[in-house]
Enzyme design. Sequence first.
Site, PDB file in Angstrom:
ATOM      1  N   THR A  12      -6.647  12.464  -4.045  1.00  0.00           N
ATOM      2  CA  THR A  12      -5.519  12.885  -4.873  1.00  0.00           C
ATOM      3  C   THR A  12      -4.661  13.878  -4.103  1.00  0.00           C
ATOM      4  OG1 THR A  12      -4.890  13.905  -6.977  1.00  0.00           O
ATOM      5  CG2 THR A  12      -6.829  14.807  -5.904  1.00  0.00           C
ATOM      6  N   ASN A  14      -2.870  15.817  -6.187  1.00  0.00           N
ATOM      7  CA  ASN A  14      -2.635  16.678  -7.345  1.00  0.00           C
ATOM      8  C   ASN A  14      -3.445  17.969  -7.204  1.00  0.00           C
ATOM      9  OD1 ASN A  14      -2.969  17.883  -9.905  1.00  0.00           O
ATOM     10  ND2 ASN A  14      -2.442  15.942 -10.899  1.00  0.00           N
ATOM     11  N   ASP A  74      -9.735   7.621 -12.037  1.00  0.00           N
ATOM     12  CA  ASP A  74      -8.687   6.949 -12.796  1.00  0.00           C
ATOM     13  C   ASP A  74      -8.994   7.207 -14.261  1.00  0.00           C
ATOM     14  OD1 ASP A  74      -6.333   5.510 -13.024  1.00  0.00           O
ATOM     15  OD2 ASP A  74      -7.382   3.639 -13.421  1.00  0.00           O
ATOM     16  N   TYR A 159      -0.904  12.069 -23.384  1.00  0.00           N
ATOM     17  CA  TYR A 159      -1.041  11.698 -24.791  1.00  0.00           C
ATOM     18  C   TYR A 159      -1.724  12.793 -25.621  1.00  0.00           C
ATOM     19  CZ  TYR A 159       0.098   7.149 -22.798  1.00  0.00           C
ATOM     20  OH  TYR A 159       0.738   6.122 -22.145  1.00  0.00           O
ATOM     21  N   LYS A 180     -10.762  22.291 -23.750  1.00  0.00           N
ATOM     22  CA  LYS A 180     -10.584  20.851 -23.519  1.00  0.00           C
ATOM     23  C   LYS A 180     -11.525  20.350 -22.417  1.00  0.00           C
ATOM     24  CE  LYS A 180      -7.364  17.333 -21.960  1.00  0.00           C
ATOM     25  NZ  LYS A 180      -6.056  17.005 -21.389  1.00  0.00           N
TER      26      LYS A 180
HETATM   27  P1  IMP Z   1      -4.297   9.210 -13.772  1.00  0.00           P
HETATM   28  O1  IMP Z   1      -5.751   9.009 -13.972  1.00  0.00           O
HETATM   29  O2  IMP Z   1      -3.972  10.499 -13.107  1.00  0.00           O
HETATM   30  O3  IMP Z   1      -3.640   7.997 -13.155  1.00  0.00           O
HETATM   31  O4  IMP Z   1      -3.653   9.364 -15.243  1.00  0.00           O
HETATM   32  C1  IMP Z   1      -3.484   8.299 -16.101  1.00  0.00           C
HETATM   33  C2  IMP Z   1      -2.654   8.645 -17.319  1.00  0.00           C
HETATM   34  O5  IMP Z   1      -3.526   8.688 -18.448  1.00  0.00           O
HETATM   35  C3  IMP Z   1      -1.960  10.014 -17.318  1.00  0.00           C
HETATM   36  O6  IMP Z   1      -0.691   9.934 -16.718  1.00  0.00           O
HETATM   37  C4  IMP Z   1      -1.827  10.276 -18.816  1.00  0.00           C
HETATM   38  O7  IMP Z   1      -0.734   9.599 -19.360  1.00  0.00           O
HETATM   39  C5  IMP Z   1      -3.118   9.666 -19.369  1.00  0.00           C
HETATM   40  N1  IMP Z   1      -4.175  10.678 -19.455  1.00  0.00           N
HETATM   41  C6  IMP Z   1      -5.303  10.767 -18.697  1.00  0.00           C
HETATM   42  N2  IMP Z   1      -6.027  11.845 -19.052  1.00  0.00           N
HETATM   43  C7  IMP Z   1      -5.343  12.447 -20.043  1.00  0.00           C
HETATM   44  C8  IMP Z   1      -5.593  13.617 -20.807  1.00  0.00           C
HETATM   45  O8  IMP Z   1      -6.581  14.370 -20.632  1.00  0.00           O
HETATM   46  N3  IMP Z   1      -4.656  13.919 -21.737  1.00  0.00           N
HETATM   47  C9  IMP Z   1      -3.550  13.158 -21.955  1.00  0.00           C
HETATM   48  N4  IMP Z   1      -3.262  12.069 -21.268  1.00  0.00           N
HETATM   49  C10 IMP Z   1      -4.165  11.700 -20.316  1.00  0.00           C
END
Ligand code: IMP
Length: 206
Positions: A12, A14, A74, A159, A180
Amino acid sequence: MLTKPYKLVLATRNRGKFVEIEKLLCGNEIDLLSLIDFPEVPDVVEDGSTFEENALKKARFVSNTLGLPALADDSGLCVDALSGRPGVMSARYAGPGSDDRLRYTRVLDEMIGVEDHLRTARFVCVLALVTPEGDERIFRGACEGLILKEPVGKGGFGYDPIFFFEPHGMTFGQMDLDTKNLVSHRGIALKMFADFVKGLKSSGSA
Ligand code: IMP
């Protein structure tokens, strides 16, 4: 599986994710790196149909490219009344250029008319650990909740404002981050991973 010098690359860029995982792994003698340290490594297209496929694809690519163990994640929201959507499409559910509000508004719109007891959903987070020797492990965390009819709370991201966590009587958008992390899909998966690393360490492998 993880051998000296215990280097591990998080797949990542991030910084927030890096800090969160570093905090969890501190004291485990792991030299944690991330793709911020390797700007030359290209991004991986997340085109899998499951969280596992996407996390493994990223971890395999980074591990193969750098010759180091890699950990990738993911995550997303799975809504029962929407046959599991947005799922792996969570980050891009309202199309390119959209923002969090547009994405959760699409979910709310698609759920107009869905009765309260059918508004069940879960956040899922999958972590994949891959080593250059070809060892692979998956850690899956999930957190159950209900989709509200309108957003509540201004905290969190994605979300969070529409995801009601019944045991605490509030949405993730109303919850402070430490609380959280204790109950979330990501917190659960990371705890599983941290316990796995501790187990390796006590058995002498890491
Ligand atoms: P990624 O795993 O970083 O690709 O995130 C996938 C997407 O899932 C994020 O952009 C959010 O839209 C959603 N998501 C994943 N985890 C959370 C959470 O803890 N809260 C709210 N949305 C989430």
